[in-house]
Design a protein around this motif. Structure first.
Motif, PDB file in Angstrom:
ATOM      1  N   CYS A  98       0.805  -1.217   0.000  1.00 14.02           N
ATOM      2  CA  CYS A  98       0.000   0.000   0.000  1.00 14.02           C
ATOM      3  C   CYS A  98       0.838   1.268   0.000  1.00 14.02           C
ATOM      4  O   CYS A  98       0.398   2.307  -0.469  1.00 14.02           O
ATOM      5  CB  CYS A  98      -0.934   0.007   1.214  1.00 14.02           C
ATOM      6  SG  CYS A  98      -2.208  -1.266   1.157  1.00 14.02           S
ATOM      7  N   SER A  99       2.034   1.216   0.559  1.00  8.96           N
ATOM      8  CA  SER A  99       2.844   2.422   0.657  1.00  8.96           C
ATOM      9  C   SER A  99       3.633   2.678  -0.611  1.00  8.96           C
ATOM     10  O   SER A  99       3.899   3.810  -0.967  1.00  8.96           O
ATOM     11  CB  SER A  99       3.804   2.307   1.847  1.00  8.96           C
ATOM     12  OG  SER A  99       4.689   1.215   1.649  1.00  8.96           O
TER      13      SER A  99
ATOM     14  N   LYS B 291      -3.693   5.978   4.727  1.00  5.37           N
ATOM     15  CA  LYS B 291      -2.671   5.307   5.512  1.00  5.37           C
ATOM     16  C   LYS B 291      -1.437   6.204   5.670  1.00  5.37           C
ATOM     17  O   LYS B 291      -0.826   6.272   6.737  1.00  5.37           O
ATOM     18  CB  LYS B 291      -2.258   3.995   4.867  1.00  5.37           C
ATOM     19  CG  LYS B 291      -1.201   3.234   5.656  1.00  5.37           C
ATOM     20  CD  LYS B 291      -0.867   1.929   5.003  1.00  5.37           C
ATOM     21  CE  LYS B 291       0.135   1.143   5.864  1.00  5.37           C
ATOM     22  NZ  LYS B 291       1.405   1.840   5.996  1.00  5.37           N
TER      23      LYS B 291
ATOM     24  N   LEU C   8      -7.977   5.782  11.009  1.00  6.99           N
ATOM     25  CA  LEU C   8      -7.954   4.437  10.440  1.00  6.99           C
ATOM     26  C   LEU C   8      -9.337   3.863  10.240  1.00  6.99           C
ATOM     27  O   LEU C   8      -9.546   3.026   9.361  1.00  6.99           O
ATOM     28  CB  LEU C   8      -7.132   3.496  11.338  1.00  6.99           C
ATOM     29  CG  LEU C   8      -5.625   3.780  11.407  1.00  6.99           C
ATOM     30  CD1 LEU C   8      -4.955   2.833  12.382  1.00  6.99           C
ATOM     31  CD2 LEU C   8      -5.001   3.651  10.030  1.00  6.99           C
TER      32      LEU C   8
ATOM     33  N   TYR D 124      -2.954  -0.137  10.466  1.00  6.94           N
ATOM     34  CA  TYR D 124      -1.626   0.324  10.869  1.00  6.94           C
ATOM     35  C   TYR D 124      -1.285  -0.296  12.201  1.00  6.94           C
ATOM     36  O   TYR D 124      -2.015  -0.129  13.186  1.00  6.94           O
ATOM     37  CB  TYR D 124      -1.594   1.850  10.967  1.00  6.94           C
ATOM     38  CG  TYR D 124      -0.289   2.381  11.502  1.00  6.94           C
ATOM     39  CD1 TYR D 124       0.822   2.506  10.658  1.00  6.94           C
ATOM     40  CD2 TYR D 124      -0.146   2.727  12.836  1.00  6.94           C
ATOM     41  CE1 TYR D 124       2.028   2.976  11.143  1.00  6.94           C
ATOM     42  CE2 TYR D 124       1.052   3.193  13.323  1.00  6.94           C
ATOM     43  CZ  TYR D 124       2.137   3.320  12.465  1.00  6.94           C
ATOM     44  OH  TYR D 124       3.337   3.773  12.935  1.00  6.94           O
TER      45      TYR D 124
ATOM     46  N   SER E 139     -10.479   4.323   6.789  1.00  5.49           N
ATOM     47  CA  SER E 139      -9.632   3.717   5.752  1.00  5.49           C
ATOM     48  C   SER E 139      -9.949   2.236   5.675  1.00  5.49           C
ATOM     49  O   SER E 139      -9.409   1.427   6.404  1.00  5.49           O
ATOM     50  CB  SER E 139      -8.154   3.928   6.091  1.00  5.49           C
ATOM     51  OG  SER E 139      -7.351   3.285   5.140  1.00  5.49           O
TER      52      SER E 139
ATOM     53  N   GLU F 186       0.086   7.564   9.181  1.00  2.90           N
ATOM     54  CA  GLU F 186       1.477   7.407   9.568  1.00  2.90           C
ATOM     55  C   GLU F 186       2.100   8.754   9.941  1.00  2.90           C
ATOM     56  O   GLU F 186       2.864   8.852  10.907  1.00  2.90           O
ATOM     57  CB  GLU F 186       2.260   6.761   8.438  1.00  2.90           C
ATOM     58  CG  GLU F 186       1.906   5.297   8.206  1.00  2.90           C
ATOM     59  CD  GLU F 186       2.650   4.708   7.026  1.00  2.90           C
ATOM     60  OE1 GLU F 186       3.170   5.510   6.214  1.00  2.90           O
ATOM     61  OE2 GLU F 186       2.707   3.477   6.910  1.00  2.90           O
TER      62      GLU F 186
ATOM     63  N   VAL G 281      -7.250  -1.048   5.344  1.00  3.53           N
ATOM     64  CA  VAL G 281      -5.887  -0.643   5.673  1.00  3.53           C
ATOM     65  C   VAL G 281      -5.741  -0.630   7.177  1.00  3.53           C
ATOM     66  O   VAL G 281      -6.552  -0.025   7.882  1.00  3.53           O
ATOM     67  CB  VAL G 281      -5.544   0.758   5.110  1.00  3.53           C
ATOM     68  CG1 VAL G 281      -4.144   1.168   5.540  1.00  3.53           C
ATOM     69  CG2 VAL G 281      -5.677   0.742   3.614  1.00  3.53           C
TER      70      VAL G 281
END
Length: 256
Positions: free
Chosen positions: A146-147, A192, A233, A241, A236, A196, A239
């Motif tokens: 995803c990143s 995401k 989150l 974290y 999202s 972060e 996704v």
């Protein structure tokens, strides 16, 4: 009397000339239908009315054939580009829209088999089919970070080349010309990244508070930061974290 004899001679000469002209015309026509030319970058596959498709091909130049018995078909053996598009899903249920450009040419040694089984339009018959088959299988078995949004399909290139060789087709190059993801996946990536960044910012705030006010304000900041991250989150979908230590409270030791 002499005039009649002269006229008869002329008529006889004309008749001979006409016979020769007809003979030459027929001979020229037969000769013309007996010859065919193969240009550079091409090969000729011969079909015989009695023996079928012959296993030998003809290269560049002028060649003979048996009129009305043999029919040559000219095939291009030069490399050409073909682009295919495929929309499929990964194993983590992300939709991927991908376009591939393939440089292909027929295997010269297998031209008779290609002509017999696929025809002269082998490119349109085979490449879209095997391209979608291999790409769909490769993407379905892969996942996407995803990143980085990096394509991780394993052995798609080799599998495509292998499948093409089964049909007598040589793939000289395969390249991805277009790669895009679904709208929901793109939003998830952005959220995401925001989460972060918020987490890093919260860690910095807590560290500063620890230096200035001690453990009481630290506990309050931890609770506020955790609530903000959880709220981000929750919007999202798909996704998650997780810090490396598994501590959802920003890896802060409350005993410090």
């Amino acid at each position: 009397m002499a005039q009649q004899e002269g006229a008869a001679v002329v008529v006889a000469a004309l008749n001979r000339v006409m016979k020769w002209a007809v003979g030459l015309g027929v001979g020229a026509s037969v000769l013309q239908t007996s010859l065919y030319t193969v240009d550079g970058g091409e090969r000729a596959v011969m079909f015989d009315r009695f023996r079928g498709v012959l296993n030998e091909t003809s290269g560049e130049g002028t060649h003979f054939r048996i009129p009305w018995v043999q029919t040559p078909t000219i095939m291009d053996i030069r490399t050409r580009a073909k682009t295919i598009s495929s929309v499929t899903g990964t194993k983590d249920l992300q939709m991927v829209n991908m376009s591939l450009r393939m440089l292909s040419k027929p295997d010269e040694m297998q031209l008779p088999a290609i002509f017999k089984n696929l025809g002269v339009d082998w490119e349109d018959r085979v490449l879209p089919s095997i391209g979608n088959e291999v790409v769909n299988a490769g993407v379905a078995a892969a996942c996407y970070d995803c990143s980085q949004q990096a394509w991780r399909c394993v052995q798609v290139r080799d599998n495509l080349m292998q499948r093409a060789s089964d049909f007598g087709i040589v793939l000289e190059d395969i390249a991805i010309t277009h790669l895009s993801f679904g709208v929901e996946f793109t939003k998830a990536v952005e959220m995401k990244q925001v989460a972060e960044q918020d987490a890093e910012r919260a860690k910095f705030v807590v560290m500063k508070a620890e230096q200035a006010f001690g453990s009481g304000i630290i506990e309050l900041r931890r609770i506020e930061a955790a609530r903000d991250i959880a709220d981000t989150l929750s919007r999202s979908r798909g996704v998650v974290y997780l810090p490396n230590t598994g501590n959802m409270m920003l890896q802060i030791n409350p005993n410090q």
